[in-house]
Design a protein around this motif. Structure first.
Motif, PDB file in Angstrom:
ATOM      1  N   ILE A  77       0.710  -1.604   0.560  1.00 18.13           N
ATOM      2  CA  ILE A  77       0.115   0.303  -0.056  1.00 18.13           C
ATOM      3  C   ILE A  77       0.703   1.138   0.574  1.00 18.13           C
ATOM      4  CG2 ILE A  77      -1.742   1.450   1.173  1.00 18.13           C
ATOM      5  CD1 ILE A  77      -2.831  -0.672   2.282  1.00 18.13           C
ATOM      6  N   PRO A  78       0.644   1.989  -1.314  1.00 21.47           N
ATOM      7  CA  PRO A  78       1.123   2.972  -0.759  1.00 21.47           C
ATOM      8  C   PRO A  78       1.482   4.233   0.242  1.00 21.47           C
ATOM      9  CG  PRO A  78      -0.472   3.579  -2.533  1.00 21.47           C
ATOM     10  CD  PRO A  78      -0.195   2.121  -1.816  1.00 21.47           C
ATOM     11  N   LYS A  79       2.446   4.983   0.911  1.00 17.79           N
ATOM     12  CA  LYS A  79       2.233   6.014   1.816  1.00 17.79           C
ATOM     13  C   LYS A  79       1.656   7.382   1.694  1.00 17.79           C
ATOM     14  CE  LYS A  79       5.704   5.359   5.351  1.00 17.79           C
ATOM     15  NZ  LYS A  79       6.126   4.326   5.101  1.00 17.79           N
ATOM     16  N   MET A  80       0.960   7.831   1.980  1.00 18.72           N
ATOM     17  CA  MET A  80      -0.189   9.112   1.655  1.00 18.72           C
ATOM     18  C   MET A  80       0.912   9.932   2.884  1.00 18.72           C
ATOM     19  SD  MET A  80      -2.761   8.119   0.038  1.00 18.72           S
ATOM     20  CE  MET A  80      -3.582   6.573  -0.517  1.00 18.72           C
ATOM     21  N   GLU A  81       0.593  10.915   2.130  1.00 17.88           N
ATOM     22  CA  GLU A  81       0.832  12.485   2.802  1.00 17.88           C
ATOM     23  C   GLU A  81      -0.188  12.900   3.646  1.00 17.88           C
ATOM     24  OE1 GLU A  81       3.384  14.141   4.028  1.00 17.88           O
ATOM     25  OE2 GLU A  81       5.042  12.938   2.721  1.00 17.88           O
ATOM     26  N   LEU A  82      -0.359  12.722   5.020  1.00 20.26           N
ATOM     27  CA  LEU A  82      -1.478  13.062   5.621  1.00 20.26           C
ATOM     28  C   LEU A  82      -1.312  15.020   6.305  1.00 20.26           C
ATOM     29  CD1 LEU A  82      -1.788  10.243   7.878  1.00 20.26           C
ATOM     30  CD2 LEU A  82      -3.257  10.677   5.918  1.00 20.26           C
ATOM     31  N   PRO A  83      -2.436  15.343   6.111  1.00 23.07           N
ATOM     32  CA  PRO A  83      -2.468  16.768   6.210  1.00 23.07           C
ATOM     33  C   PRO A  83      -1.251  17.045   8.051  1.00 23.07           C
ATOM     34  CG  PRO A  83      -4.167  16.344   6.174  1.00 23.07           C
ATOM     35  CD  PRO A  83      -3.523  15.388   5.874  1.00 23.07           C
ATOM     36  N   LYS A  84      -0.342  17.819   7.979  1.00 26.56           N
ATOM     37  CA  LYS A  84       0.121  17.642   9.768  1.00 26.56           C
ATOM     38  C   LYS A  84      -1.103  17.760  10.560  1.00 26.56           C
ATOM     39  CE  LYS A  84       2.870  21.252  11.619  1.00 26.56           C
ATOM     40  NZ  LYS A  84       2.299  21.709  12.625  1.00 26.56           N
ATOM     41  N   GLY A  85      -0.792  17.305  11.673  1.00 24.93           N
ATOM     42  CA  GLY A  85      -1.040  17.226  13.019  1.00 24.93           C
ATOM     43  C   GLY A  85      -2.344  15.633  12.782  1.00 24.93           C
ATOM     44  N   TYR A  86      -2.518  15.246  11.901  1.00 25.74           N
ATOM     45  CA  TYR A  86      -2.928  13.537  11.271  1.00 25.74           C
ATOM     46  C   TYR A  86      -1.975  12.494  11.555  1.00 25.74           C
ATOM     47  CZ  TYR A  86      -7.026  16.027  10.295  1.00 25.74           C
ATOM     48  OH  TYR A  86      -8.123  16.468   9.996  1.00 25.74           O
ATOM     49  N   VAL A  87      -2.221  11.759  13.048  1.00 23.87           N
ATOM     50  CA  VAL A  87      -1.163  10.582  13.379  1.00 23.87           C
ATOM     51  C   VAL A  87      -1.555   9.373  12.382  1.00 23.87           C
ATOM     52  CG1 VAL A  87       0.185   8.722  15.192  1.00 23.87           C
ATOM     53  CG2 VAL A  87      -0.513  11.952  14.965  1.00 23.87           C
ATOM     54  N   GLN A  88      -1.538   8.546  11.688  1.00 23.37           N
ATOM     55  CA  GLN A  88      -1.728   7.306  10.738  1.00 23.37           C
ATOM     56  C   GLN A  88      -1.532   6.320  11.735  1.00 23.37           C
ATOM     57  OE1 GLN A  88      -0.908   6.852   6.466  1.00 23.37           O
ATOM     58  NE2 GLN A  88      -0.318   4.525   7.307  1.00 23.37           N
ATOM     59  N   LYS A  89      -2.220   5.464  12.548  1.00 29.96           N
ATOM     60  CA  LYS A  89      -1.784   4.634  13.134  1.00 29.96           C
ATOM     61  C   LYS A  89      -2.349   3.004  12.197  1.00 29.96           C
ATOM     62  CE  LYS A  89      -1.857   5.341  17.169  1.00 29.96           C
ATOM     63  NZ  LYS A  89      -3.142   5.647  18.225  1.00 29.96           N
TER      64      LYS A  89
END
Ligand code: ZN
Ligand code: ZN
Ligand code: ZN
Length: 137
Positions: A110-122
């Motif tokens: 699964i490709p990595k996604m750039e998340l908006p600032k402040g969002y922590v991916q689990k």
């Protein structure tokens, strides 16, 4: 059965008849199964024990849960490098719209996604829907 015991030992899972039974089922039937399907496959087995076995397998890095958006979670075998501390199952899953079978697409990541600032991916899941080879033609 020898293979089953070896895998259980490798993952430091104590061997019990139910664990042998379920692991063998996963090894023989390539694919993803939910508790309900396993209950149907082994009608004489105790539901709670079966559920606990799935949870143990998941904790020990033997199987991973797949959320297909429906109410029931399906489980599929992990590849060898999963451990109790760390599951490495960042692959997409494919669900056939005709037979409903879910398959691990282990050849893809699964490709990595750039998340908006402040969002922590689990975690991230990817479910591809379509028609499997068995249902074509
Ligand atoms: Zn895993
Ligand atoms: Zn199919
Ligand atoms: Zn998978």
């Amino acid at each position: 059965m020898e293979q089953v015991n070896k895998i259980l030992e490798q993952k430091a899972v104590r061997i019990t008849p139910m664990r042998q039974l379920l692991l063998e089922y996963f090894l023989q039937n390539n694919g993803a199964f939910g508790l309900m399907e396993l209950e149907n496959a082994f009608p004489k087995s105790d539901r709670i024990t079966m559920y606990r076995t799935l949870k143990t397998f998941e904790e020990k890095g033997l199987i991973h849960g797949i959320n297909n958006g429906a109410s029931e979670i399906k489980y599929a075998l992990c590849r060898e490098h999963c451990s109790p501390i760390h599951h490495i199952d960042q692959h997409p899953h494919f669900q056939c719209e005709q037979c409903r079978q879910i398959t691990c697409i282990n050849s893809q990541v699964i490709p990595k996604m750039e998340l908006p600032k402040g969002y922590v991916q689990k975690e991230m899941t990817m479910m591809i829907k379509g028609v499997c080879p068995n249902c074509q033609g």
